[in-house]
Scaffold this active site. Structure first.
Site, PDB file in Angstrom:
ATOM      1  N   HIS A 126       0.844  -1.193   0.000  1.00  0.00           N
ATOM      2  CA  HIS A 126       0.000   0.000   0.000  1.00  0.00           C
ATOM      3  C   HIS A 126       0.880   1.243   0.000  1.00  0.00           C
ATOM      4  CE1 HIS A 126      -3.090   2.894   1.127  1.00  0.00           C
ATOM      5  NE2 HIS A 126      -3.982   1.967   0.841  1.00  0.00           N
ATOM      6  N   HIS A 127       0.502   2.226  -0.812  1.00  0.00           N
ATOM      7  CA  HIS A 127       1.346   3.403  -0.986  1.00  0.00           C
ATOM      8  C   HIS A 127       1.491   4.210   0.299  1.00  0.00           C
ATOM      9  CE1 HIS A 127       3.586   6.342  -3.201  1.00  0.00           C
ATOM     10  NE2 HIS A 127       3.210   5.880  -4.366  1.00  0.00           N
ATOM     11  N   SER A 128       0.579   4.050   1.250  1.00  0.00           N
ATOM     12  CA  SER A 128       0.695   4.800   2.497  1.00  0.00           C
ATOM     13  C   SER A 128       1.901   4.363   3.318  1.00  0.00           C
ATOM     14  CB  SER A 128      -0.582   4.649   3.335  1.00  0.00           C
ATOM     15  OG  SER A 128      -0.786   3.290   3.684  1.00  0.00           O
ATOM     16  N   LEU A 129       2.450   3.180   3.028  1.00  0.00           N
ATOM     17  CA  LEU A 129       3.642   2.720   3.740  1.00  0.00           C
ATOM     18  C   LEU A 129       4.892   3.495   3.339  1.00  0.00           C
ATOM     19  CD1 LEU A 129       3.126  -1.154   3.660  1.00  0.00           C
ATOM     20  CD2 LEU A 129       2.827   0.374   5.602  1.00  0.00           C
ATOM     21  N   ASN A 319       5.925   9.298   2.526  1.00  0.00           N
ATOM     22  CA  ASN A 319       5.475   9.770   1.221  1.00  0.00           C
ATOM     23  C   ASN A 319       5.796  11.252   1.105  1.00  0.00           C
ATOM     24  OD1 ASN A 319       3.762   7.659  -0.399  1.00  0.00           O
ATOM     25  ND2 ASN A 319       3.226   7.351   1.746  1.00  0.00           N
TER      26      ASN A 319
END
Length: 416
Positions: A126-129, A319
Site C-alpha cells: 500500500h502506498h501509504s507505507l 510519502n
C-alpha cells in the site's frame, strides 16, 4: 500504548494517504520501524483510528505470514506462455485491494520460468507505507552484492548537472543572470501552479483520445501491466550523443510511441489502413498530459535506510512526493530525435519551477482545512509517469540473484 483508549480499524483508510509530519508529539509511528533483523521485507504495523483522534496512526500488530505470502499453483498443461501468465496474474491483482485489517502488504511467489527470470516475486505494498524512494531504499538495505555477498549494494548517486550559467561578464553580468533565473522561476511556478489547480478542479482537461478510459478510482478498474526491457547501453548512447539525461531519452521515446500509436488508431477508420498509417491522421492541438511523481526531499536520490529512519532526517521515510503535469507533444516528426529535443525542452522548463513542492504543500493543507474532496489527485490527465533509480550492480536477495526490479503503481484516480 496502555494509556490509550480502545482502538478500532478504520474501514476506508484509502481516504487518508498523506501523513501529517509535525515537530513534537503526535507523529505517526514509522511503518518500517519494527523490521526484523533478518532483513526480510516485513512490517508489523497497521493503520488504526483512535476514538479521540481525527487521524490515523501506526500501531504494532502481530504478523501472520500465511495471510501475506501466497504461492499460487499453475497447471503444467496450461503453461504455454509463462510471460503472459505472469502479466495476467499481476494485472488481475489490480482488480482487488489490499486488506486493511492487517499490515498492508502481500507477497506472491510465482514459480514460473519466464524470458527474464527463473521465477517471479510480486510484492504488493500500500502506498501509504512509503513512496518509491523509501521502498527502494528498503530493498537495497535488504539485498547484497552478488560479487560480495557480505556487502550492501552501492547507492545510486544523483549527479549534479554542470552549470551553464557561469558568465565572464563580471559582477553585473552575473547579477542579471541570477535575476533572470529568479524571475523565470517565479513565472514558471505561477503558470504551472495555476494550470495544476485548474486541472484539479476540473476546469482544464485532456483531450478525449483512444488512450483514455472511463473515470475510475483504480480499485474497481483493472489495469494492464506489461513488462518490457530496453538496453540501458542504447539509452546511454543516445543520452551522451544528445547531451541530455536518461529521463529525457525515455520521455522522448514515450512521446514518439504515443504519437505513432494515436496516429495509427485515428487512421483505423479509413479504408486504406496502410496508406493512413503513412499519413498524418492526428487531430490538431491534442492535449495529452502525464502526472509525474517527484521526490521533494532536501536530499535527492536513494538514501541509506538507517538515515531515512532518523528523526528530523532530510531524507526521511514516508510519502514525500509532489506532482507536476508534463504535457506531451503529440505530432509526427520527420526526425525521430525531434521527440527527444521537445521532451528535453519541456522538462528543462519544468525543472525551473516549484510546481512539485507547491502541489505537495497544497495537498497537505487542503487535506487539513478543506477535507479529501479538495485535497485530491489530479484526475483529468491521461497518464501517470514515474521512475526510481535501482541497483547499480547485480544484487541478490537472501542468496537468490535478482534478474530485474520492475516497480509500478495502480489505484490512482485518473481517467487514463
Amino acid at each position: 500504548m496502555g494509556d490509550l483508549k480502545p482502538i478500532k480499524v478504520k474501514a476506508n483508510v484509502e481516504e487518508v494517504l498523506m501523513e501529517k509530519y509535525e515537530e513534537g508529539g503526535g507523529e505517526p509511528l514509522s511503518p518500517m520501524a519494527r523490521m526484523q533483523t533478518s532483513h526480510i521485507l516485513i512490517t508489523n504495523d497497521m493503520q488504526v483510528m483512535d476514538e479521540n483522534s481525527r487521524g490515523l496512526k501506526w500501531v504494532p500488530t502481530t504478523v501472520d505470514l500465511d495471510n501475506h505470502v501466497l504461492v499460487p499453483k499453475f497447471e503444467p498443461n496450461n503453461i504455454h506462455n509463462p510471460d503472459k501468465i505472469v502479466e495476467d496474474y499481476v494485472s488481475n491483482l489490480s482488480k482487488s485491494t489490499i486488506k486493511m485489517s492487517i499490515p498492508m502488504w502481500d507477497l506472491h511467489l510465482l514459480n514460473l520460468k519466464t524470458s527474464y527470470a527463473e521465477s517471479t516475486a510480486v510484492l504488493r505494498i500500500h502506498h501509504s507505507l512509503g513512496d518509491g524512494t523509501s521502498l527502494m531504499s528498503l530493498f537495497l538495505a535488504s539485498s547484497r552484492k552478488v560479487s560480495d555477498p557480505q556487502t550492501l549494494p552501492t547507492l545510486p548517486m544523483m549527479k549534479k548537472a554542470n552549470s551553464s550559467t557561469k558568465s565572464s561578464g563580471g559582477f553585473l553580468g552575473n547579477y542579471f543572470i541570477k535575476l533572470w533565473l529568479v524571475l523565470s522561476l517565479f513565472w514558471n511556478t505561477s503558470v504551472d501552479v495555476s494550470k495544476f489547480l485548474a486541472t484539479v478542479f476540473m476546469f482544464l482537461k485532456d483531450t478525449e483520445t483512444p488512450l483514455k478510459g472511463g473515470l475510475g478510482n483504480g480499485a474497481t478498474t483493472s489495469r494492464r501491466f506489461v513488462h518490457r526491457m530496453v538496453s540501458l547501453d542504447d539509452v546511454t548512447l543516445v543520452k551522451n550523443a544528445m547531451n541530455t539525461t536518461i529521463n529525457d531519452v525515455m520521455l522522448g521515446v514515450t512521446q514518439a510511441g504515443l504519437s505513432r500509436y494515436l496516429n495509427r488508431k485515428y487512421g483505423e477508420s479509413k479504408i486504406d489502413k496502410g496508406a493512413s498509417e503513412r499519413n498524418n491522421n492526428l487531430p490538431q492541438n491534442i492535449r495529452l498530459r502525464a502526472t509525474f511523481f517527484m521526490n521533494i526531499r532536501p536530499s535527492p536520490g536513494i538514501q541509506e535506510l538507517a538515515d531515512m529512519m532518523k528523526k528530523n532526517s532530510s531524507a526521511r521515510w514516508g510519502n514525500h512526493i509532489g506532482y507536476l503535469l508534463f504535457p506531451f507533444t503529440i505530432a509526427l516528426r520527420d526526425d525521430p530525435l525531434d521527440y527527444l529535443r521537445d521532451a528535453k525542452a519541456t522538462m528543462d522548463r519544468k525543472k525551473a519551477s516549484l510546481e512539485a513542492s507547491y502541489s505537495y504543500f497544497m495537498a497537505k493543507y487542503f487535506l487539513k482545512f478543506c477535507g479529501l474532496k479538495v485535497a485530491t489527485f489530479p484526475s483529468q490527465t491521461t497518464l501517470w509517469f514515474s521512475n526510481v533509480a535501482g541497483p547499480q550492480e547485480e544484487v541478490s536477495f537472501h542468496g537468490y540473484p535478482v534478474a530485474y526490479v520492475a516497480p509500478s503503481c495502480y489505484g490512482q484516480p485518473n481517467v487514463g
